[in-house]
Design an enzyme around this catalytic site. Sequence first.
Site, mmCIF file in Angstrom:
data_model
loop_
_atom_site.group_PDB
_atom_site.id
_atom_site.type_symbol
_atom_site.label_atom_id
_atom_site.label_comp_id
_atom_site.label_asym_id
_atom_site.label_seq_id
_atom_site.Cartn_x
_atom_site.Cartn_y
_atom_site.Cartn_z
ATOM 1 N N ASN A 31 40.210 80.154 19.916
ATOM 2 C CA ASN A 31 41.433 80.363 20.684
ATOM 3 C C ASN A 31 42.547 80.583 19.664
ATOM 4 O OD1 ASN A 31 43.691 80.262 22.275
ATOM 5 N ND2 ASN A 31 43.174 78.326 23.292
ATOM 6 N N ARG A 122 38.971 83.510 23.385
ATOM 7 C CA ARG A 122 39.892 83.483 24.519
ATOM 8 C C ARG A 122 40.881 84.632 24.336
ATOM 9 N NH1 ARG A 122 45.268 80.095 25.446
ATOM 10 N NH2 ARG A 122 45.573 80.632 27.622
ATOM 11 N N HIS A 211 45.218 81.223 33.123
ATOM 12 C CA HIS A 211 44.413 79.990 33.191
ATOM 13 C C HIS A 211 43.111 80.225 33.959
ATOM 14 C CE1 HIS A 211 48.315 77.340 32.968
ATOM 15 N NE2 HIS A 211 47.806 77.511 31.760
ATOM 16 N N ARG A 272 58.901 76.207 31.368
ATOM 17 C CA ARG A 272 59.132 77.425 32.151
ATOM 18 C C ARG A 272 59.657 77.075 33.540
ATOM 19 N NH1 ARG A 272 53.404 79.096 30.930
ATOM 20 N NH2 ARG A 272 53.472 79.820 28.780
ATOM 21 N N GLU A 415 37.837 74.526 29.087
ATOM 22 C CA GLU A 415 37.885 75.980 28.925
ATOM 23 C C GLU A 415 36.936 76.457 27.837
ATOM 24 O OE1 GLU A 415 42.080 75.105 29.082
ATOM 25 O OE2 GLU A 415 42.431 77.136 29.811
#
Length: 429
Positions: A31, A122, A211, A272, A415
């Site tokens: 990642n 990823r 996601h 955010r 993940e």
Amino acid sequence: MTARMTARTTVTTPTREGSAPVTASRVLVLNSGSSSVKYQLLDMADRSRLAVGLVERIGEETSRLVHERLVGADGAAGAGGDKRERLGPIADHEAALGAVAQELAADGMGLDSPELAAVGHRVVHGGTRFTQPTVVDDEVLAEIRSLVPLAPLHNPANVTGIEVARRLRADVPQVAVFDTAFHSTMPEYVARYAIDAATADKYSIRRYGFHGTSHAYVSRATAALLGKPVEDVNVIVLHLGNGASASAVRGGVCVETSMGLTPLEGLVMGTRSGDLDPAVVFHLARVGGLSVDEIDSLLNKKSGLLGMCGDNDMREVLRRAGEGDEAAATAFASYVHRLKKYIGAYSAVLGRVDAVTFTAGVGENAHQVREAAVDGLAELGLALDLEANAVRSPEPRLVSAEYARVAVAVVPTDEELEIATQAYALVTQ
Ligand code: ADP
């Protein structure tokens, strides 16, 4: 199946001496961020984790590599695990992956091993082009690069990671697993924003969602927890990390998600804003005199919990709210209110909901968030077992009241395992 995808399906590699072939079952998951690389080496023969690590502050004087060799069939840390740290400058991603390769080699798990079946990467944005994990060749790499305008912060680093890993092991398939892919099944009327269609098409403006790897893993794990086939289960997944997103998954197929063209839309997040009236942007530009870049930074990096109360870590927000801090209490209430709105909206989207599942840092650990989000939703079939909900555990579990029509679950996301599973399935099919 394209010819490209079938290009490398060999998983038995002859050893250098020409002795018996070795079954390649290891997958390295990478990642790659702009200044960091997170990695895990997994053995897909038993889905165990062999090593995990992180290189951070790449390009700075104070770079740091933390590497951990994991021992034990289930990969559990601490079961004889060995943790090492390297401090000092690591100039770029090439040097970072070189250092990772050295650490793995020191553990007898070097990247030159014939046991390495694939490297799973990823990749944040796959646009409309990539809806499945894909073996990377020059053409695929060029297409991932062409998506940089849609994910300027993420895709360049993902591309760099792939390029470097390819140089390190050109003979091993590099598999890109896209954060957007799981959401590609959303109906067109869901993915489209209600704006001029020609403009939307010209600029590739639509809901992509992110996601996805986590939503895929967690929705399937929820079905397993309920002991039902994934096709029979409708679930609302709430991935609440620093970034946060909700998805509505019908029978294993994503039908709606809260992040949009970018990860800015939807839930209140650590930094955010999530949903807001788009006219806020015009107002800030016209009246506030802010530039586009300033507004981008304001909404992505200085909003959400951080913007509302000065802390983006939910632990800190909870602590301060508990001490009567008004800004923290309001930020928490806004966060929870937005979650409730999405649970309600996605209940309507799905029609029948079997489970609401909480995952990621906040979802897995903050029982107060789960309690507040579900509170008052009895009419939707949701009720918690407050005692079960308060228990901390690393296991997937149900926290709903026995009488509740809809299960409430906590499922730790994974993940890396999902990327490894998808990459391995692709190269062994
Ligand atoms: P990401 O992968 O998006 O960086 P994570 O899924 O690791 O994020 O979640 C990180 C967030 O999880 C932290 O910012 C923090 O707010 C939250 N978190 C972690 N542990 C706890 C806890 N015990 N209680 C409340 N929140 C927690």
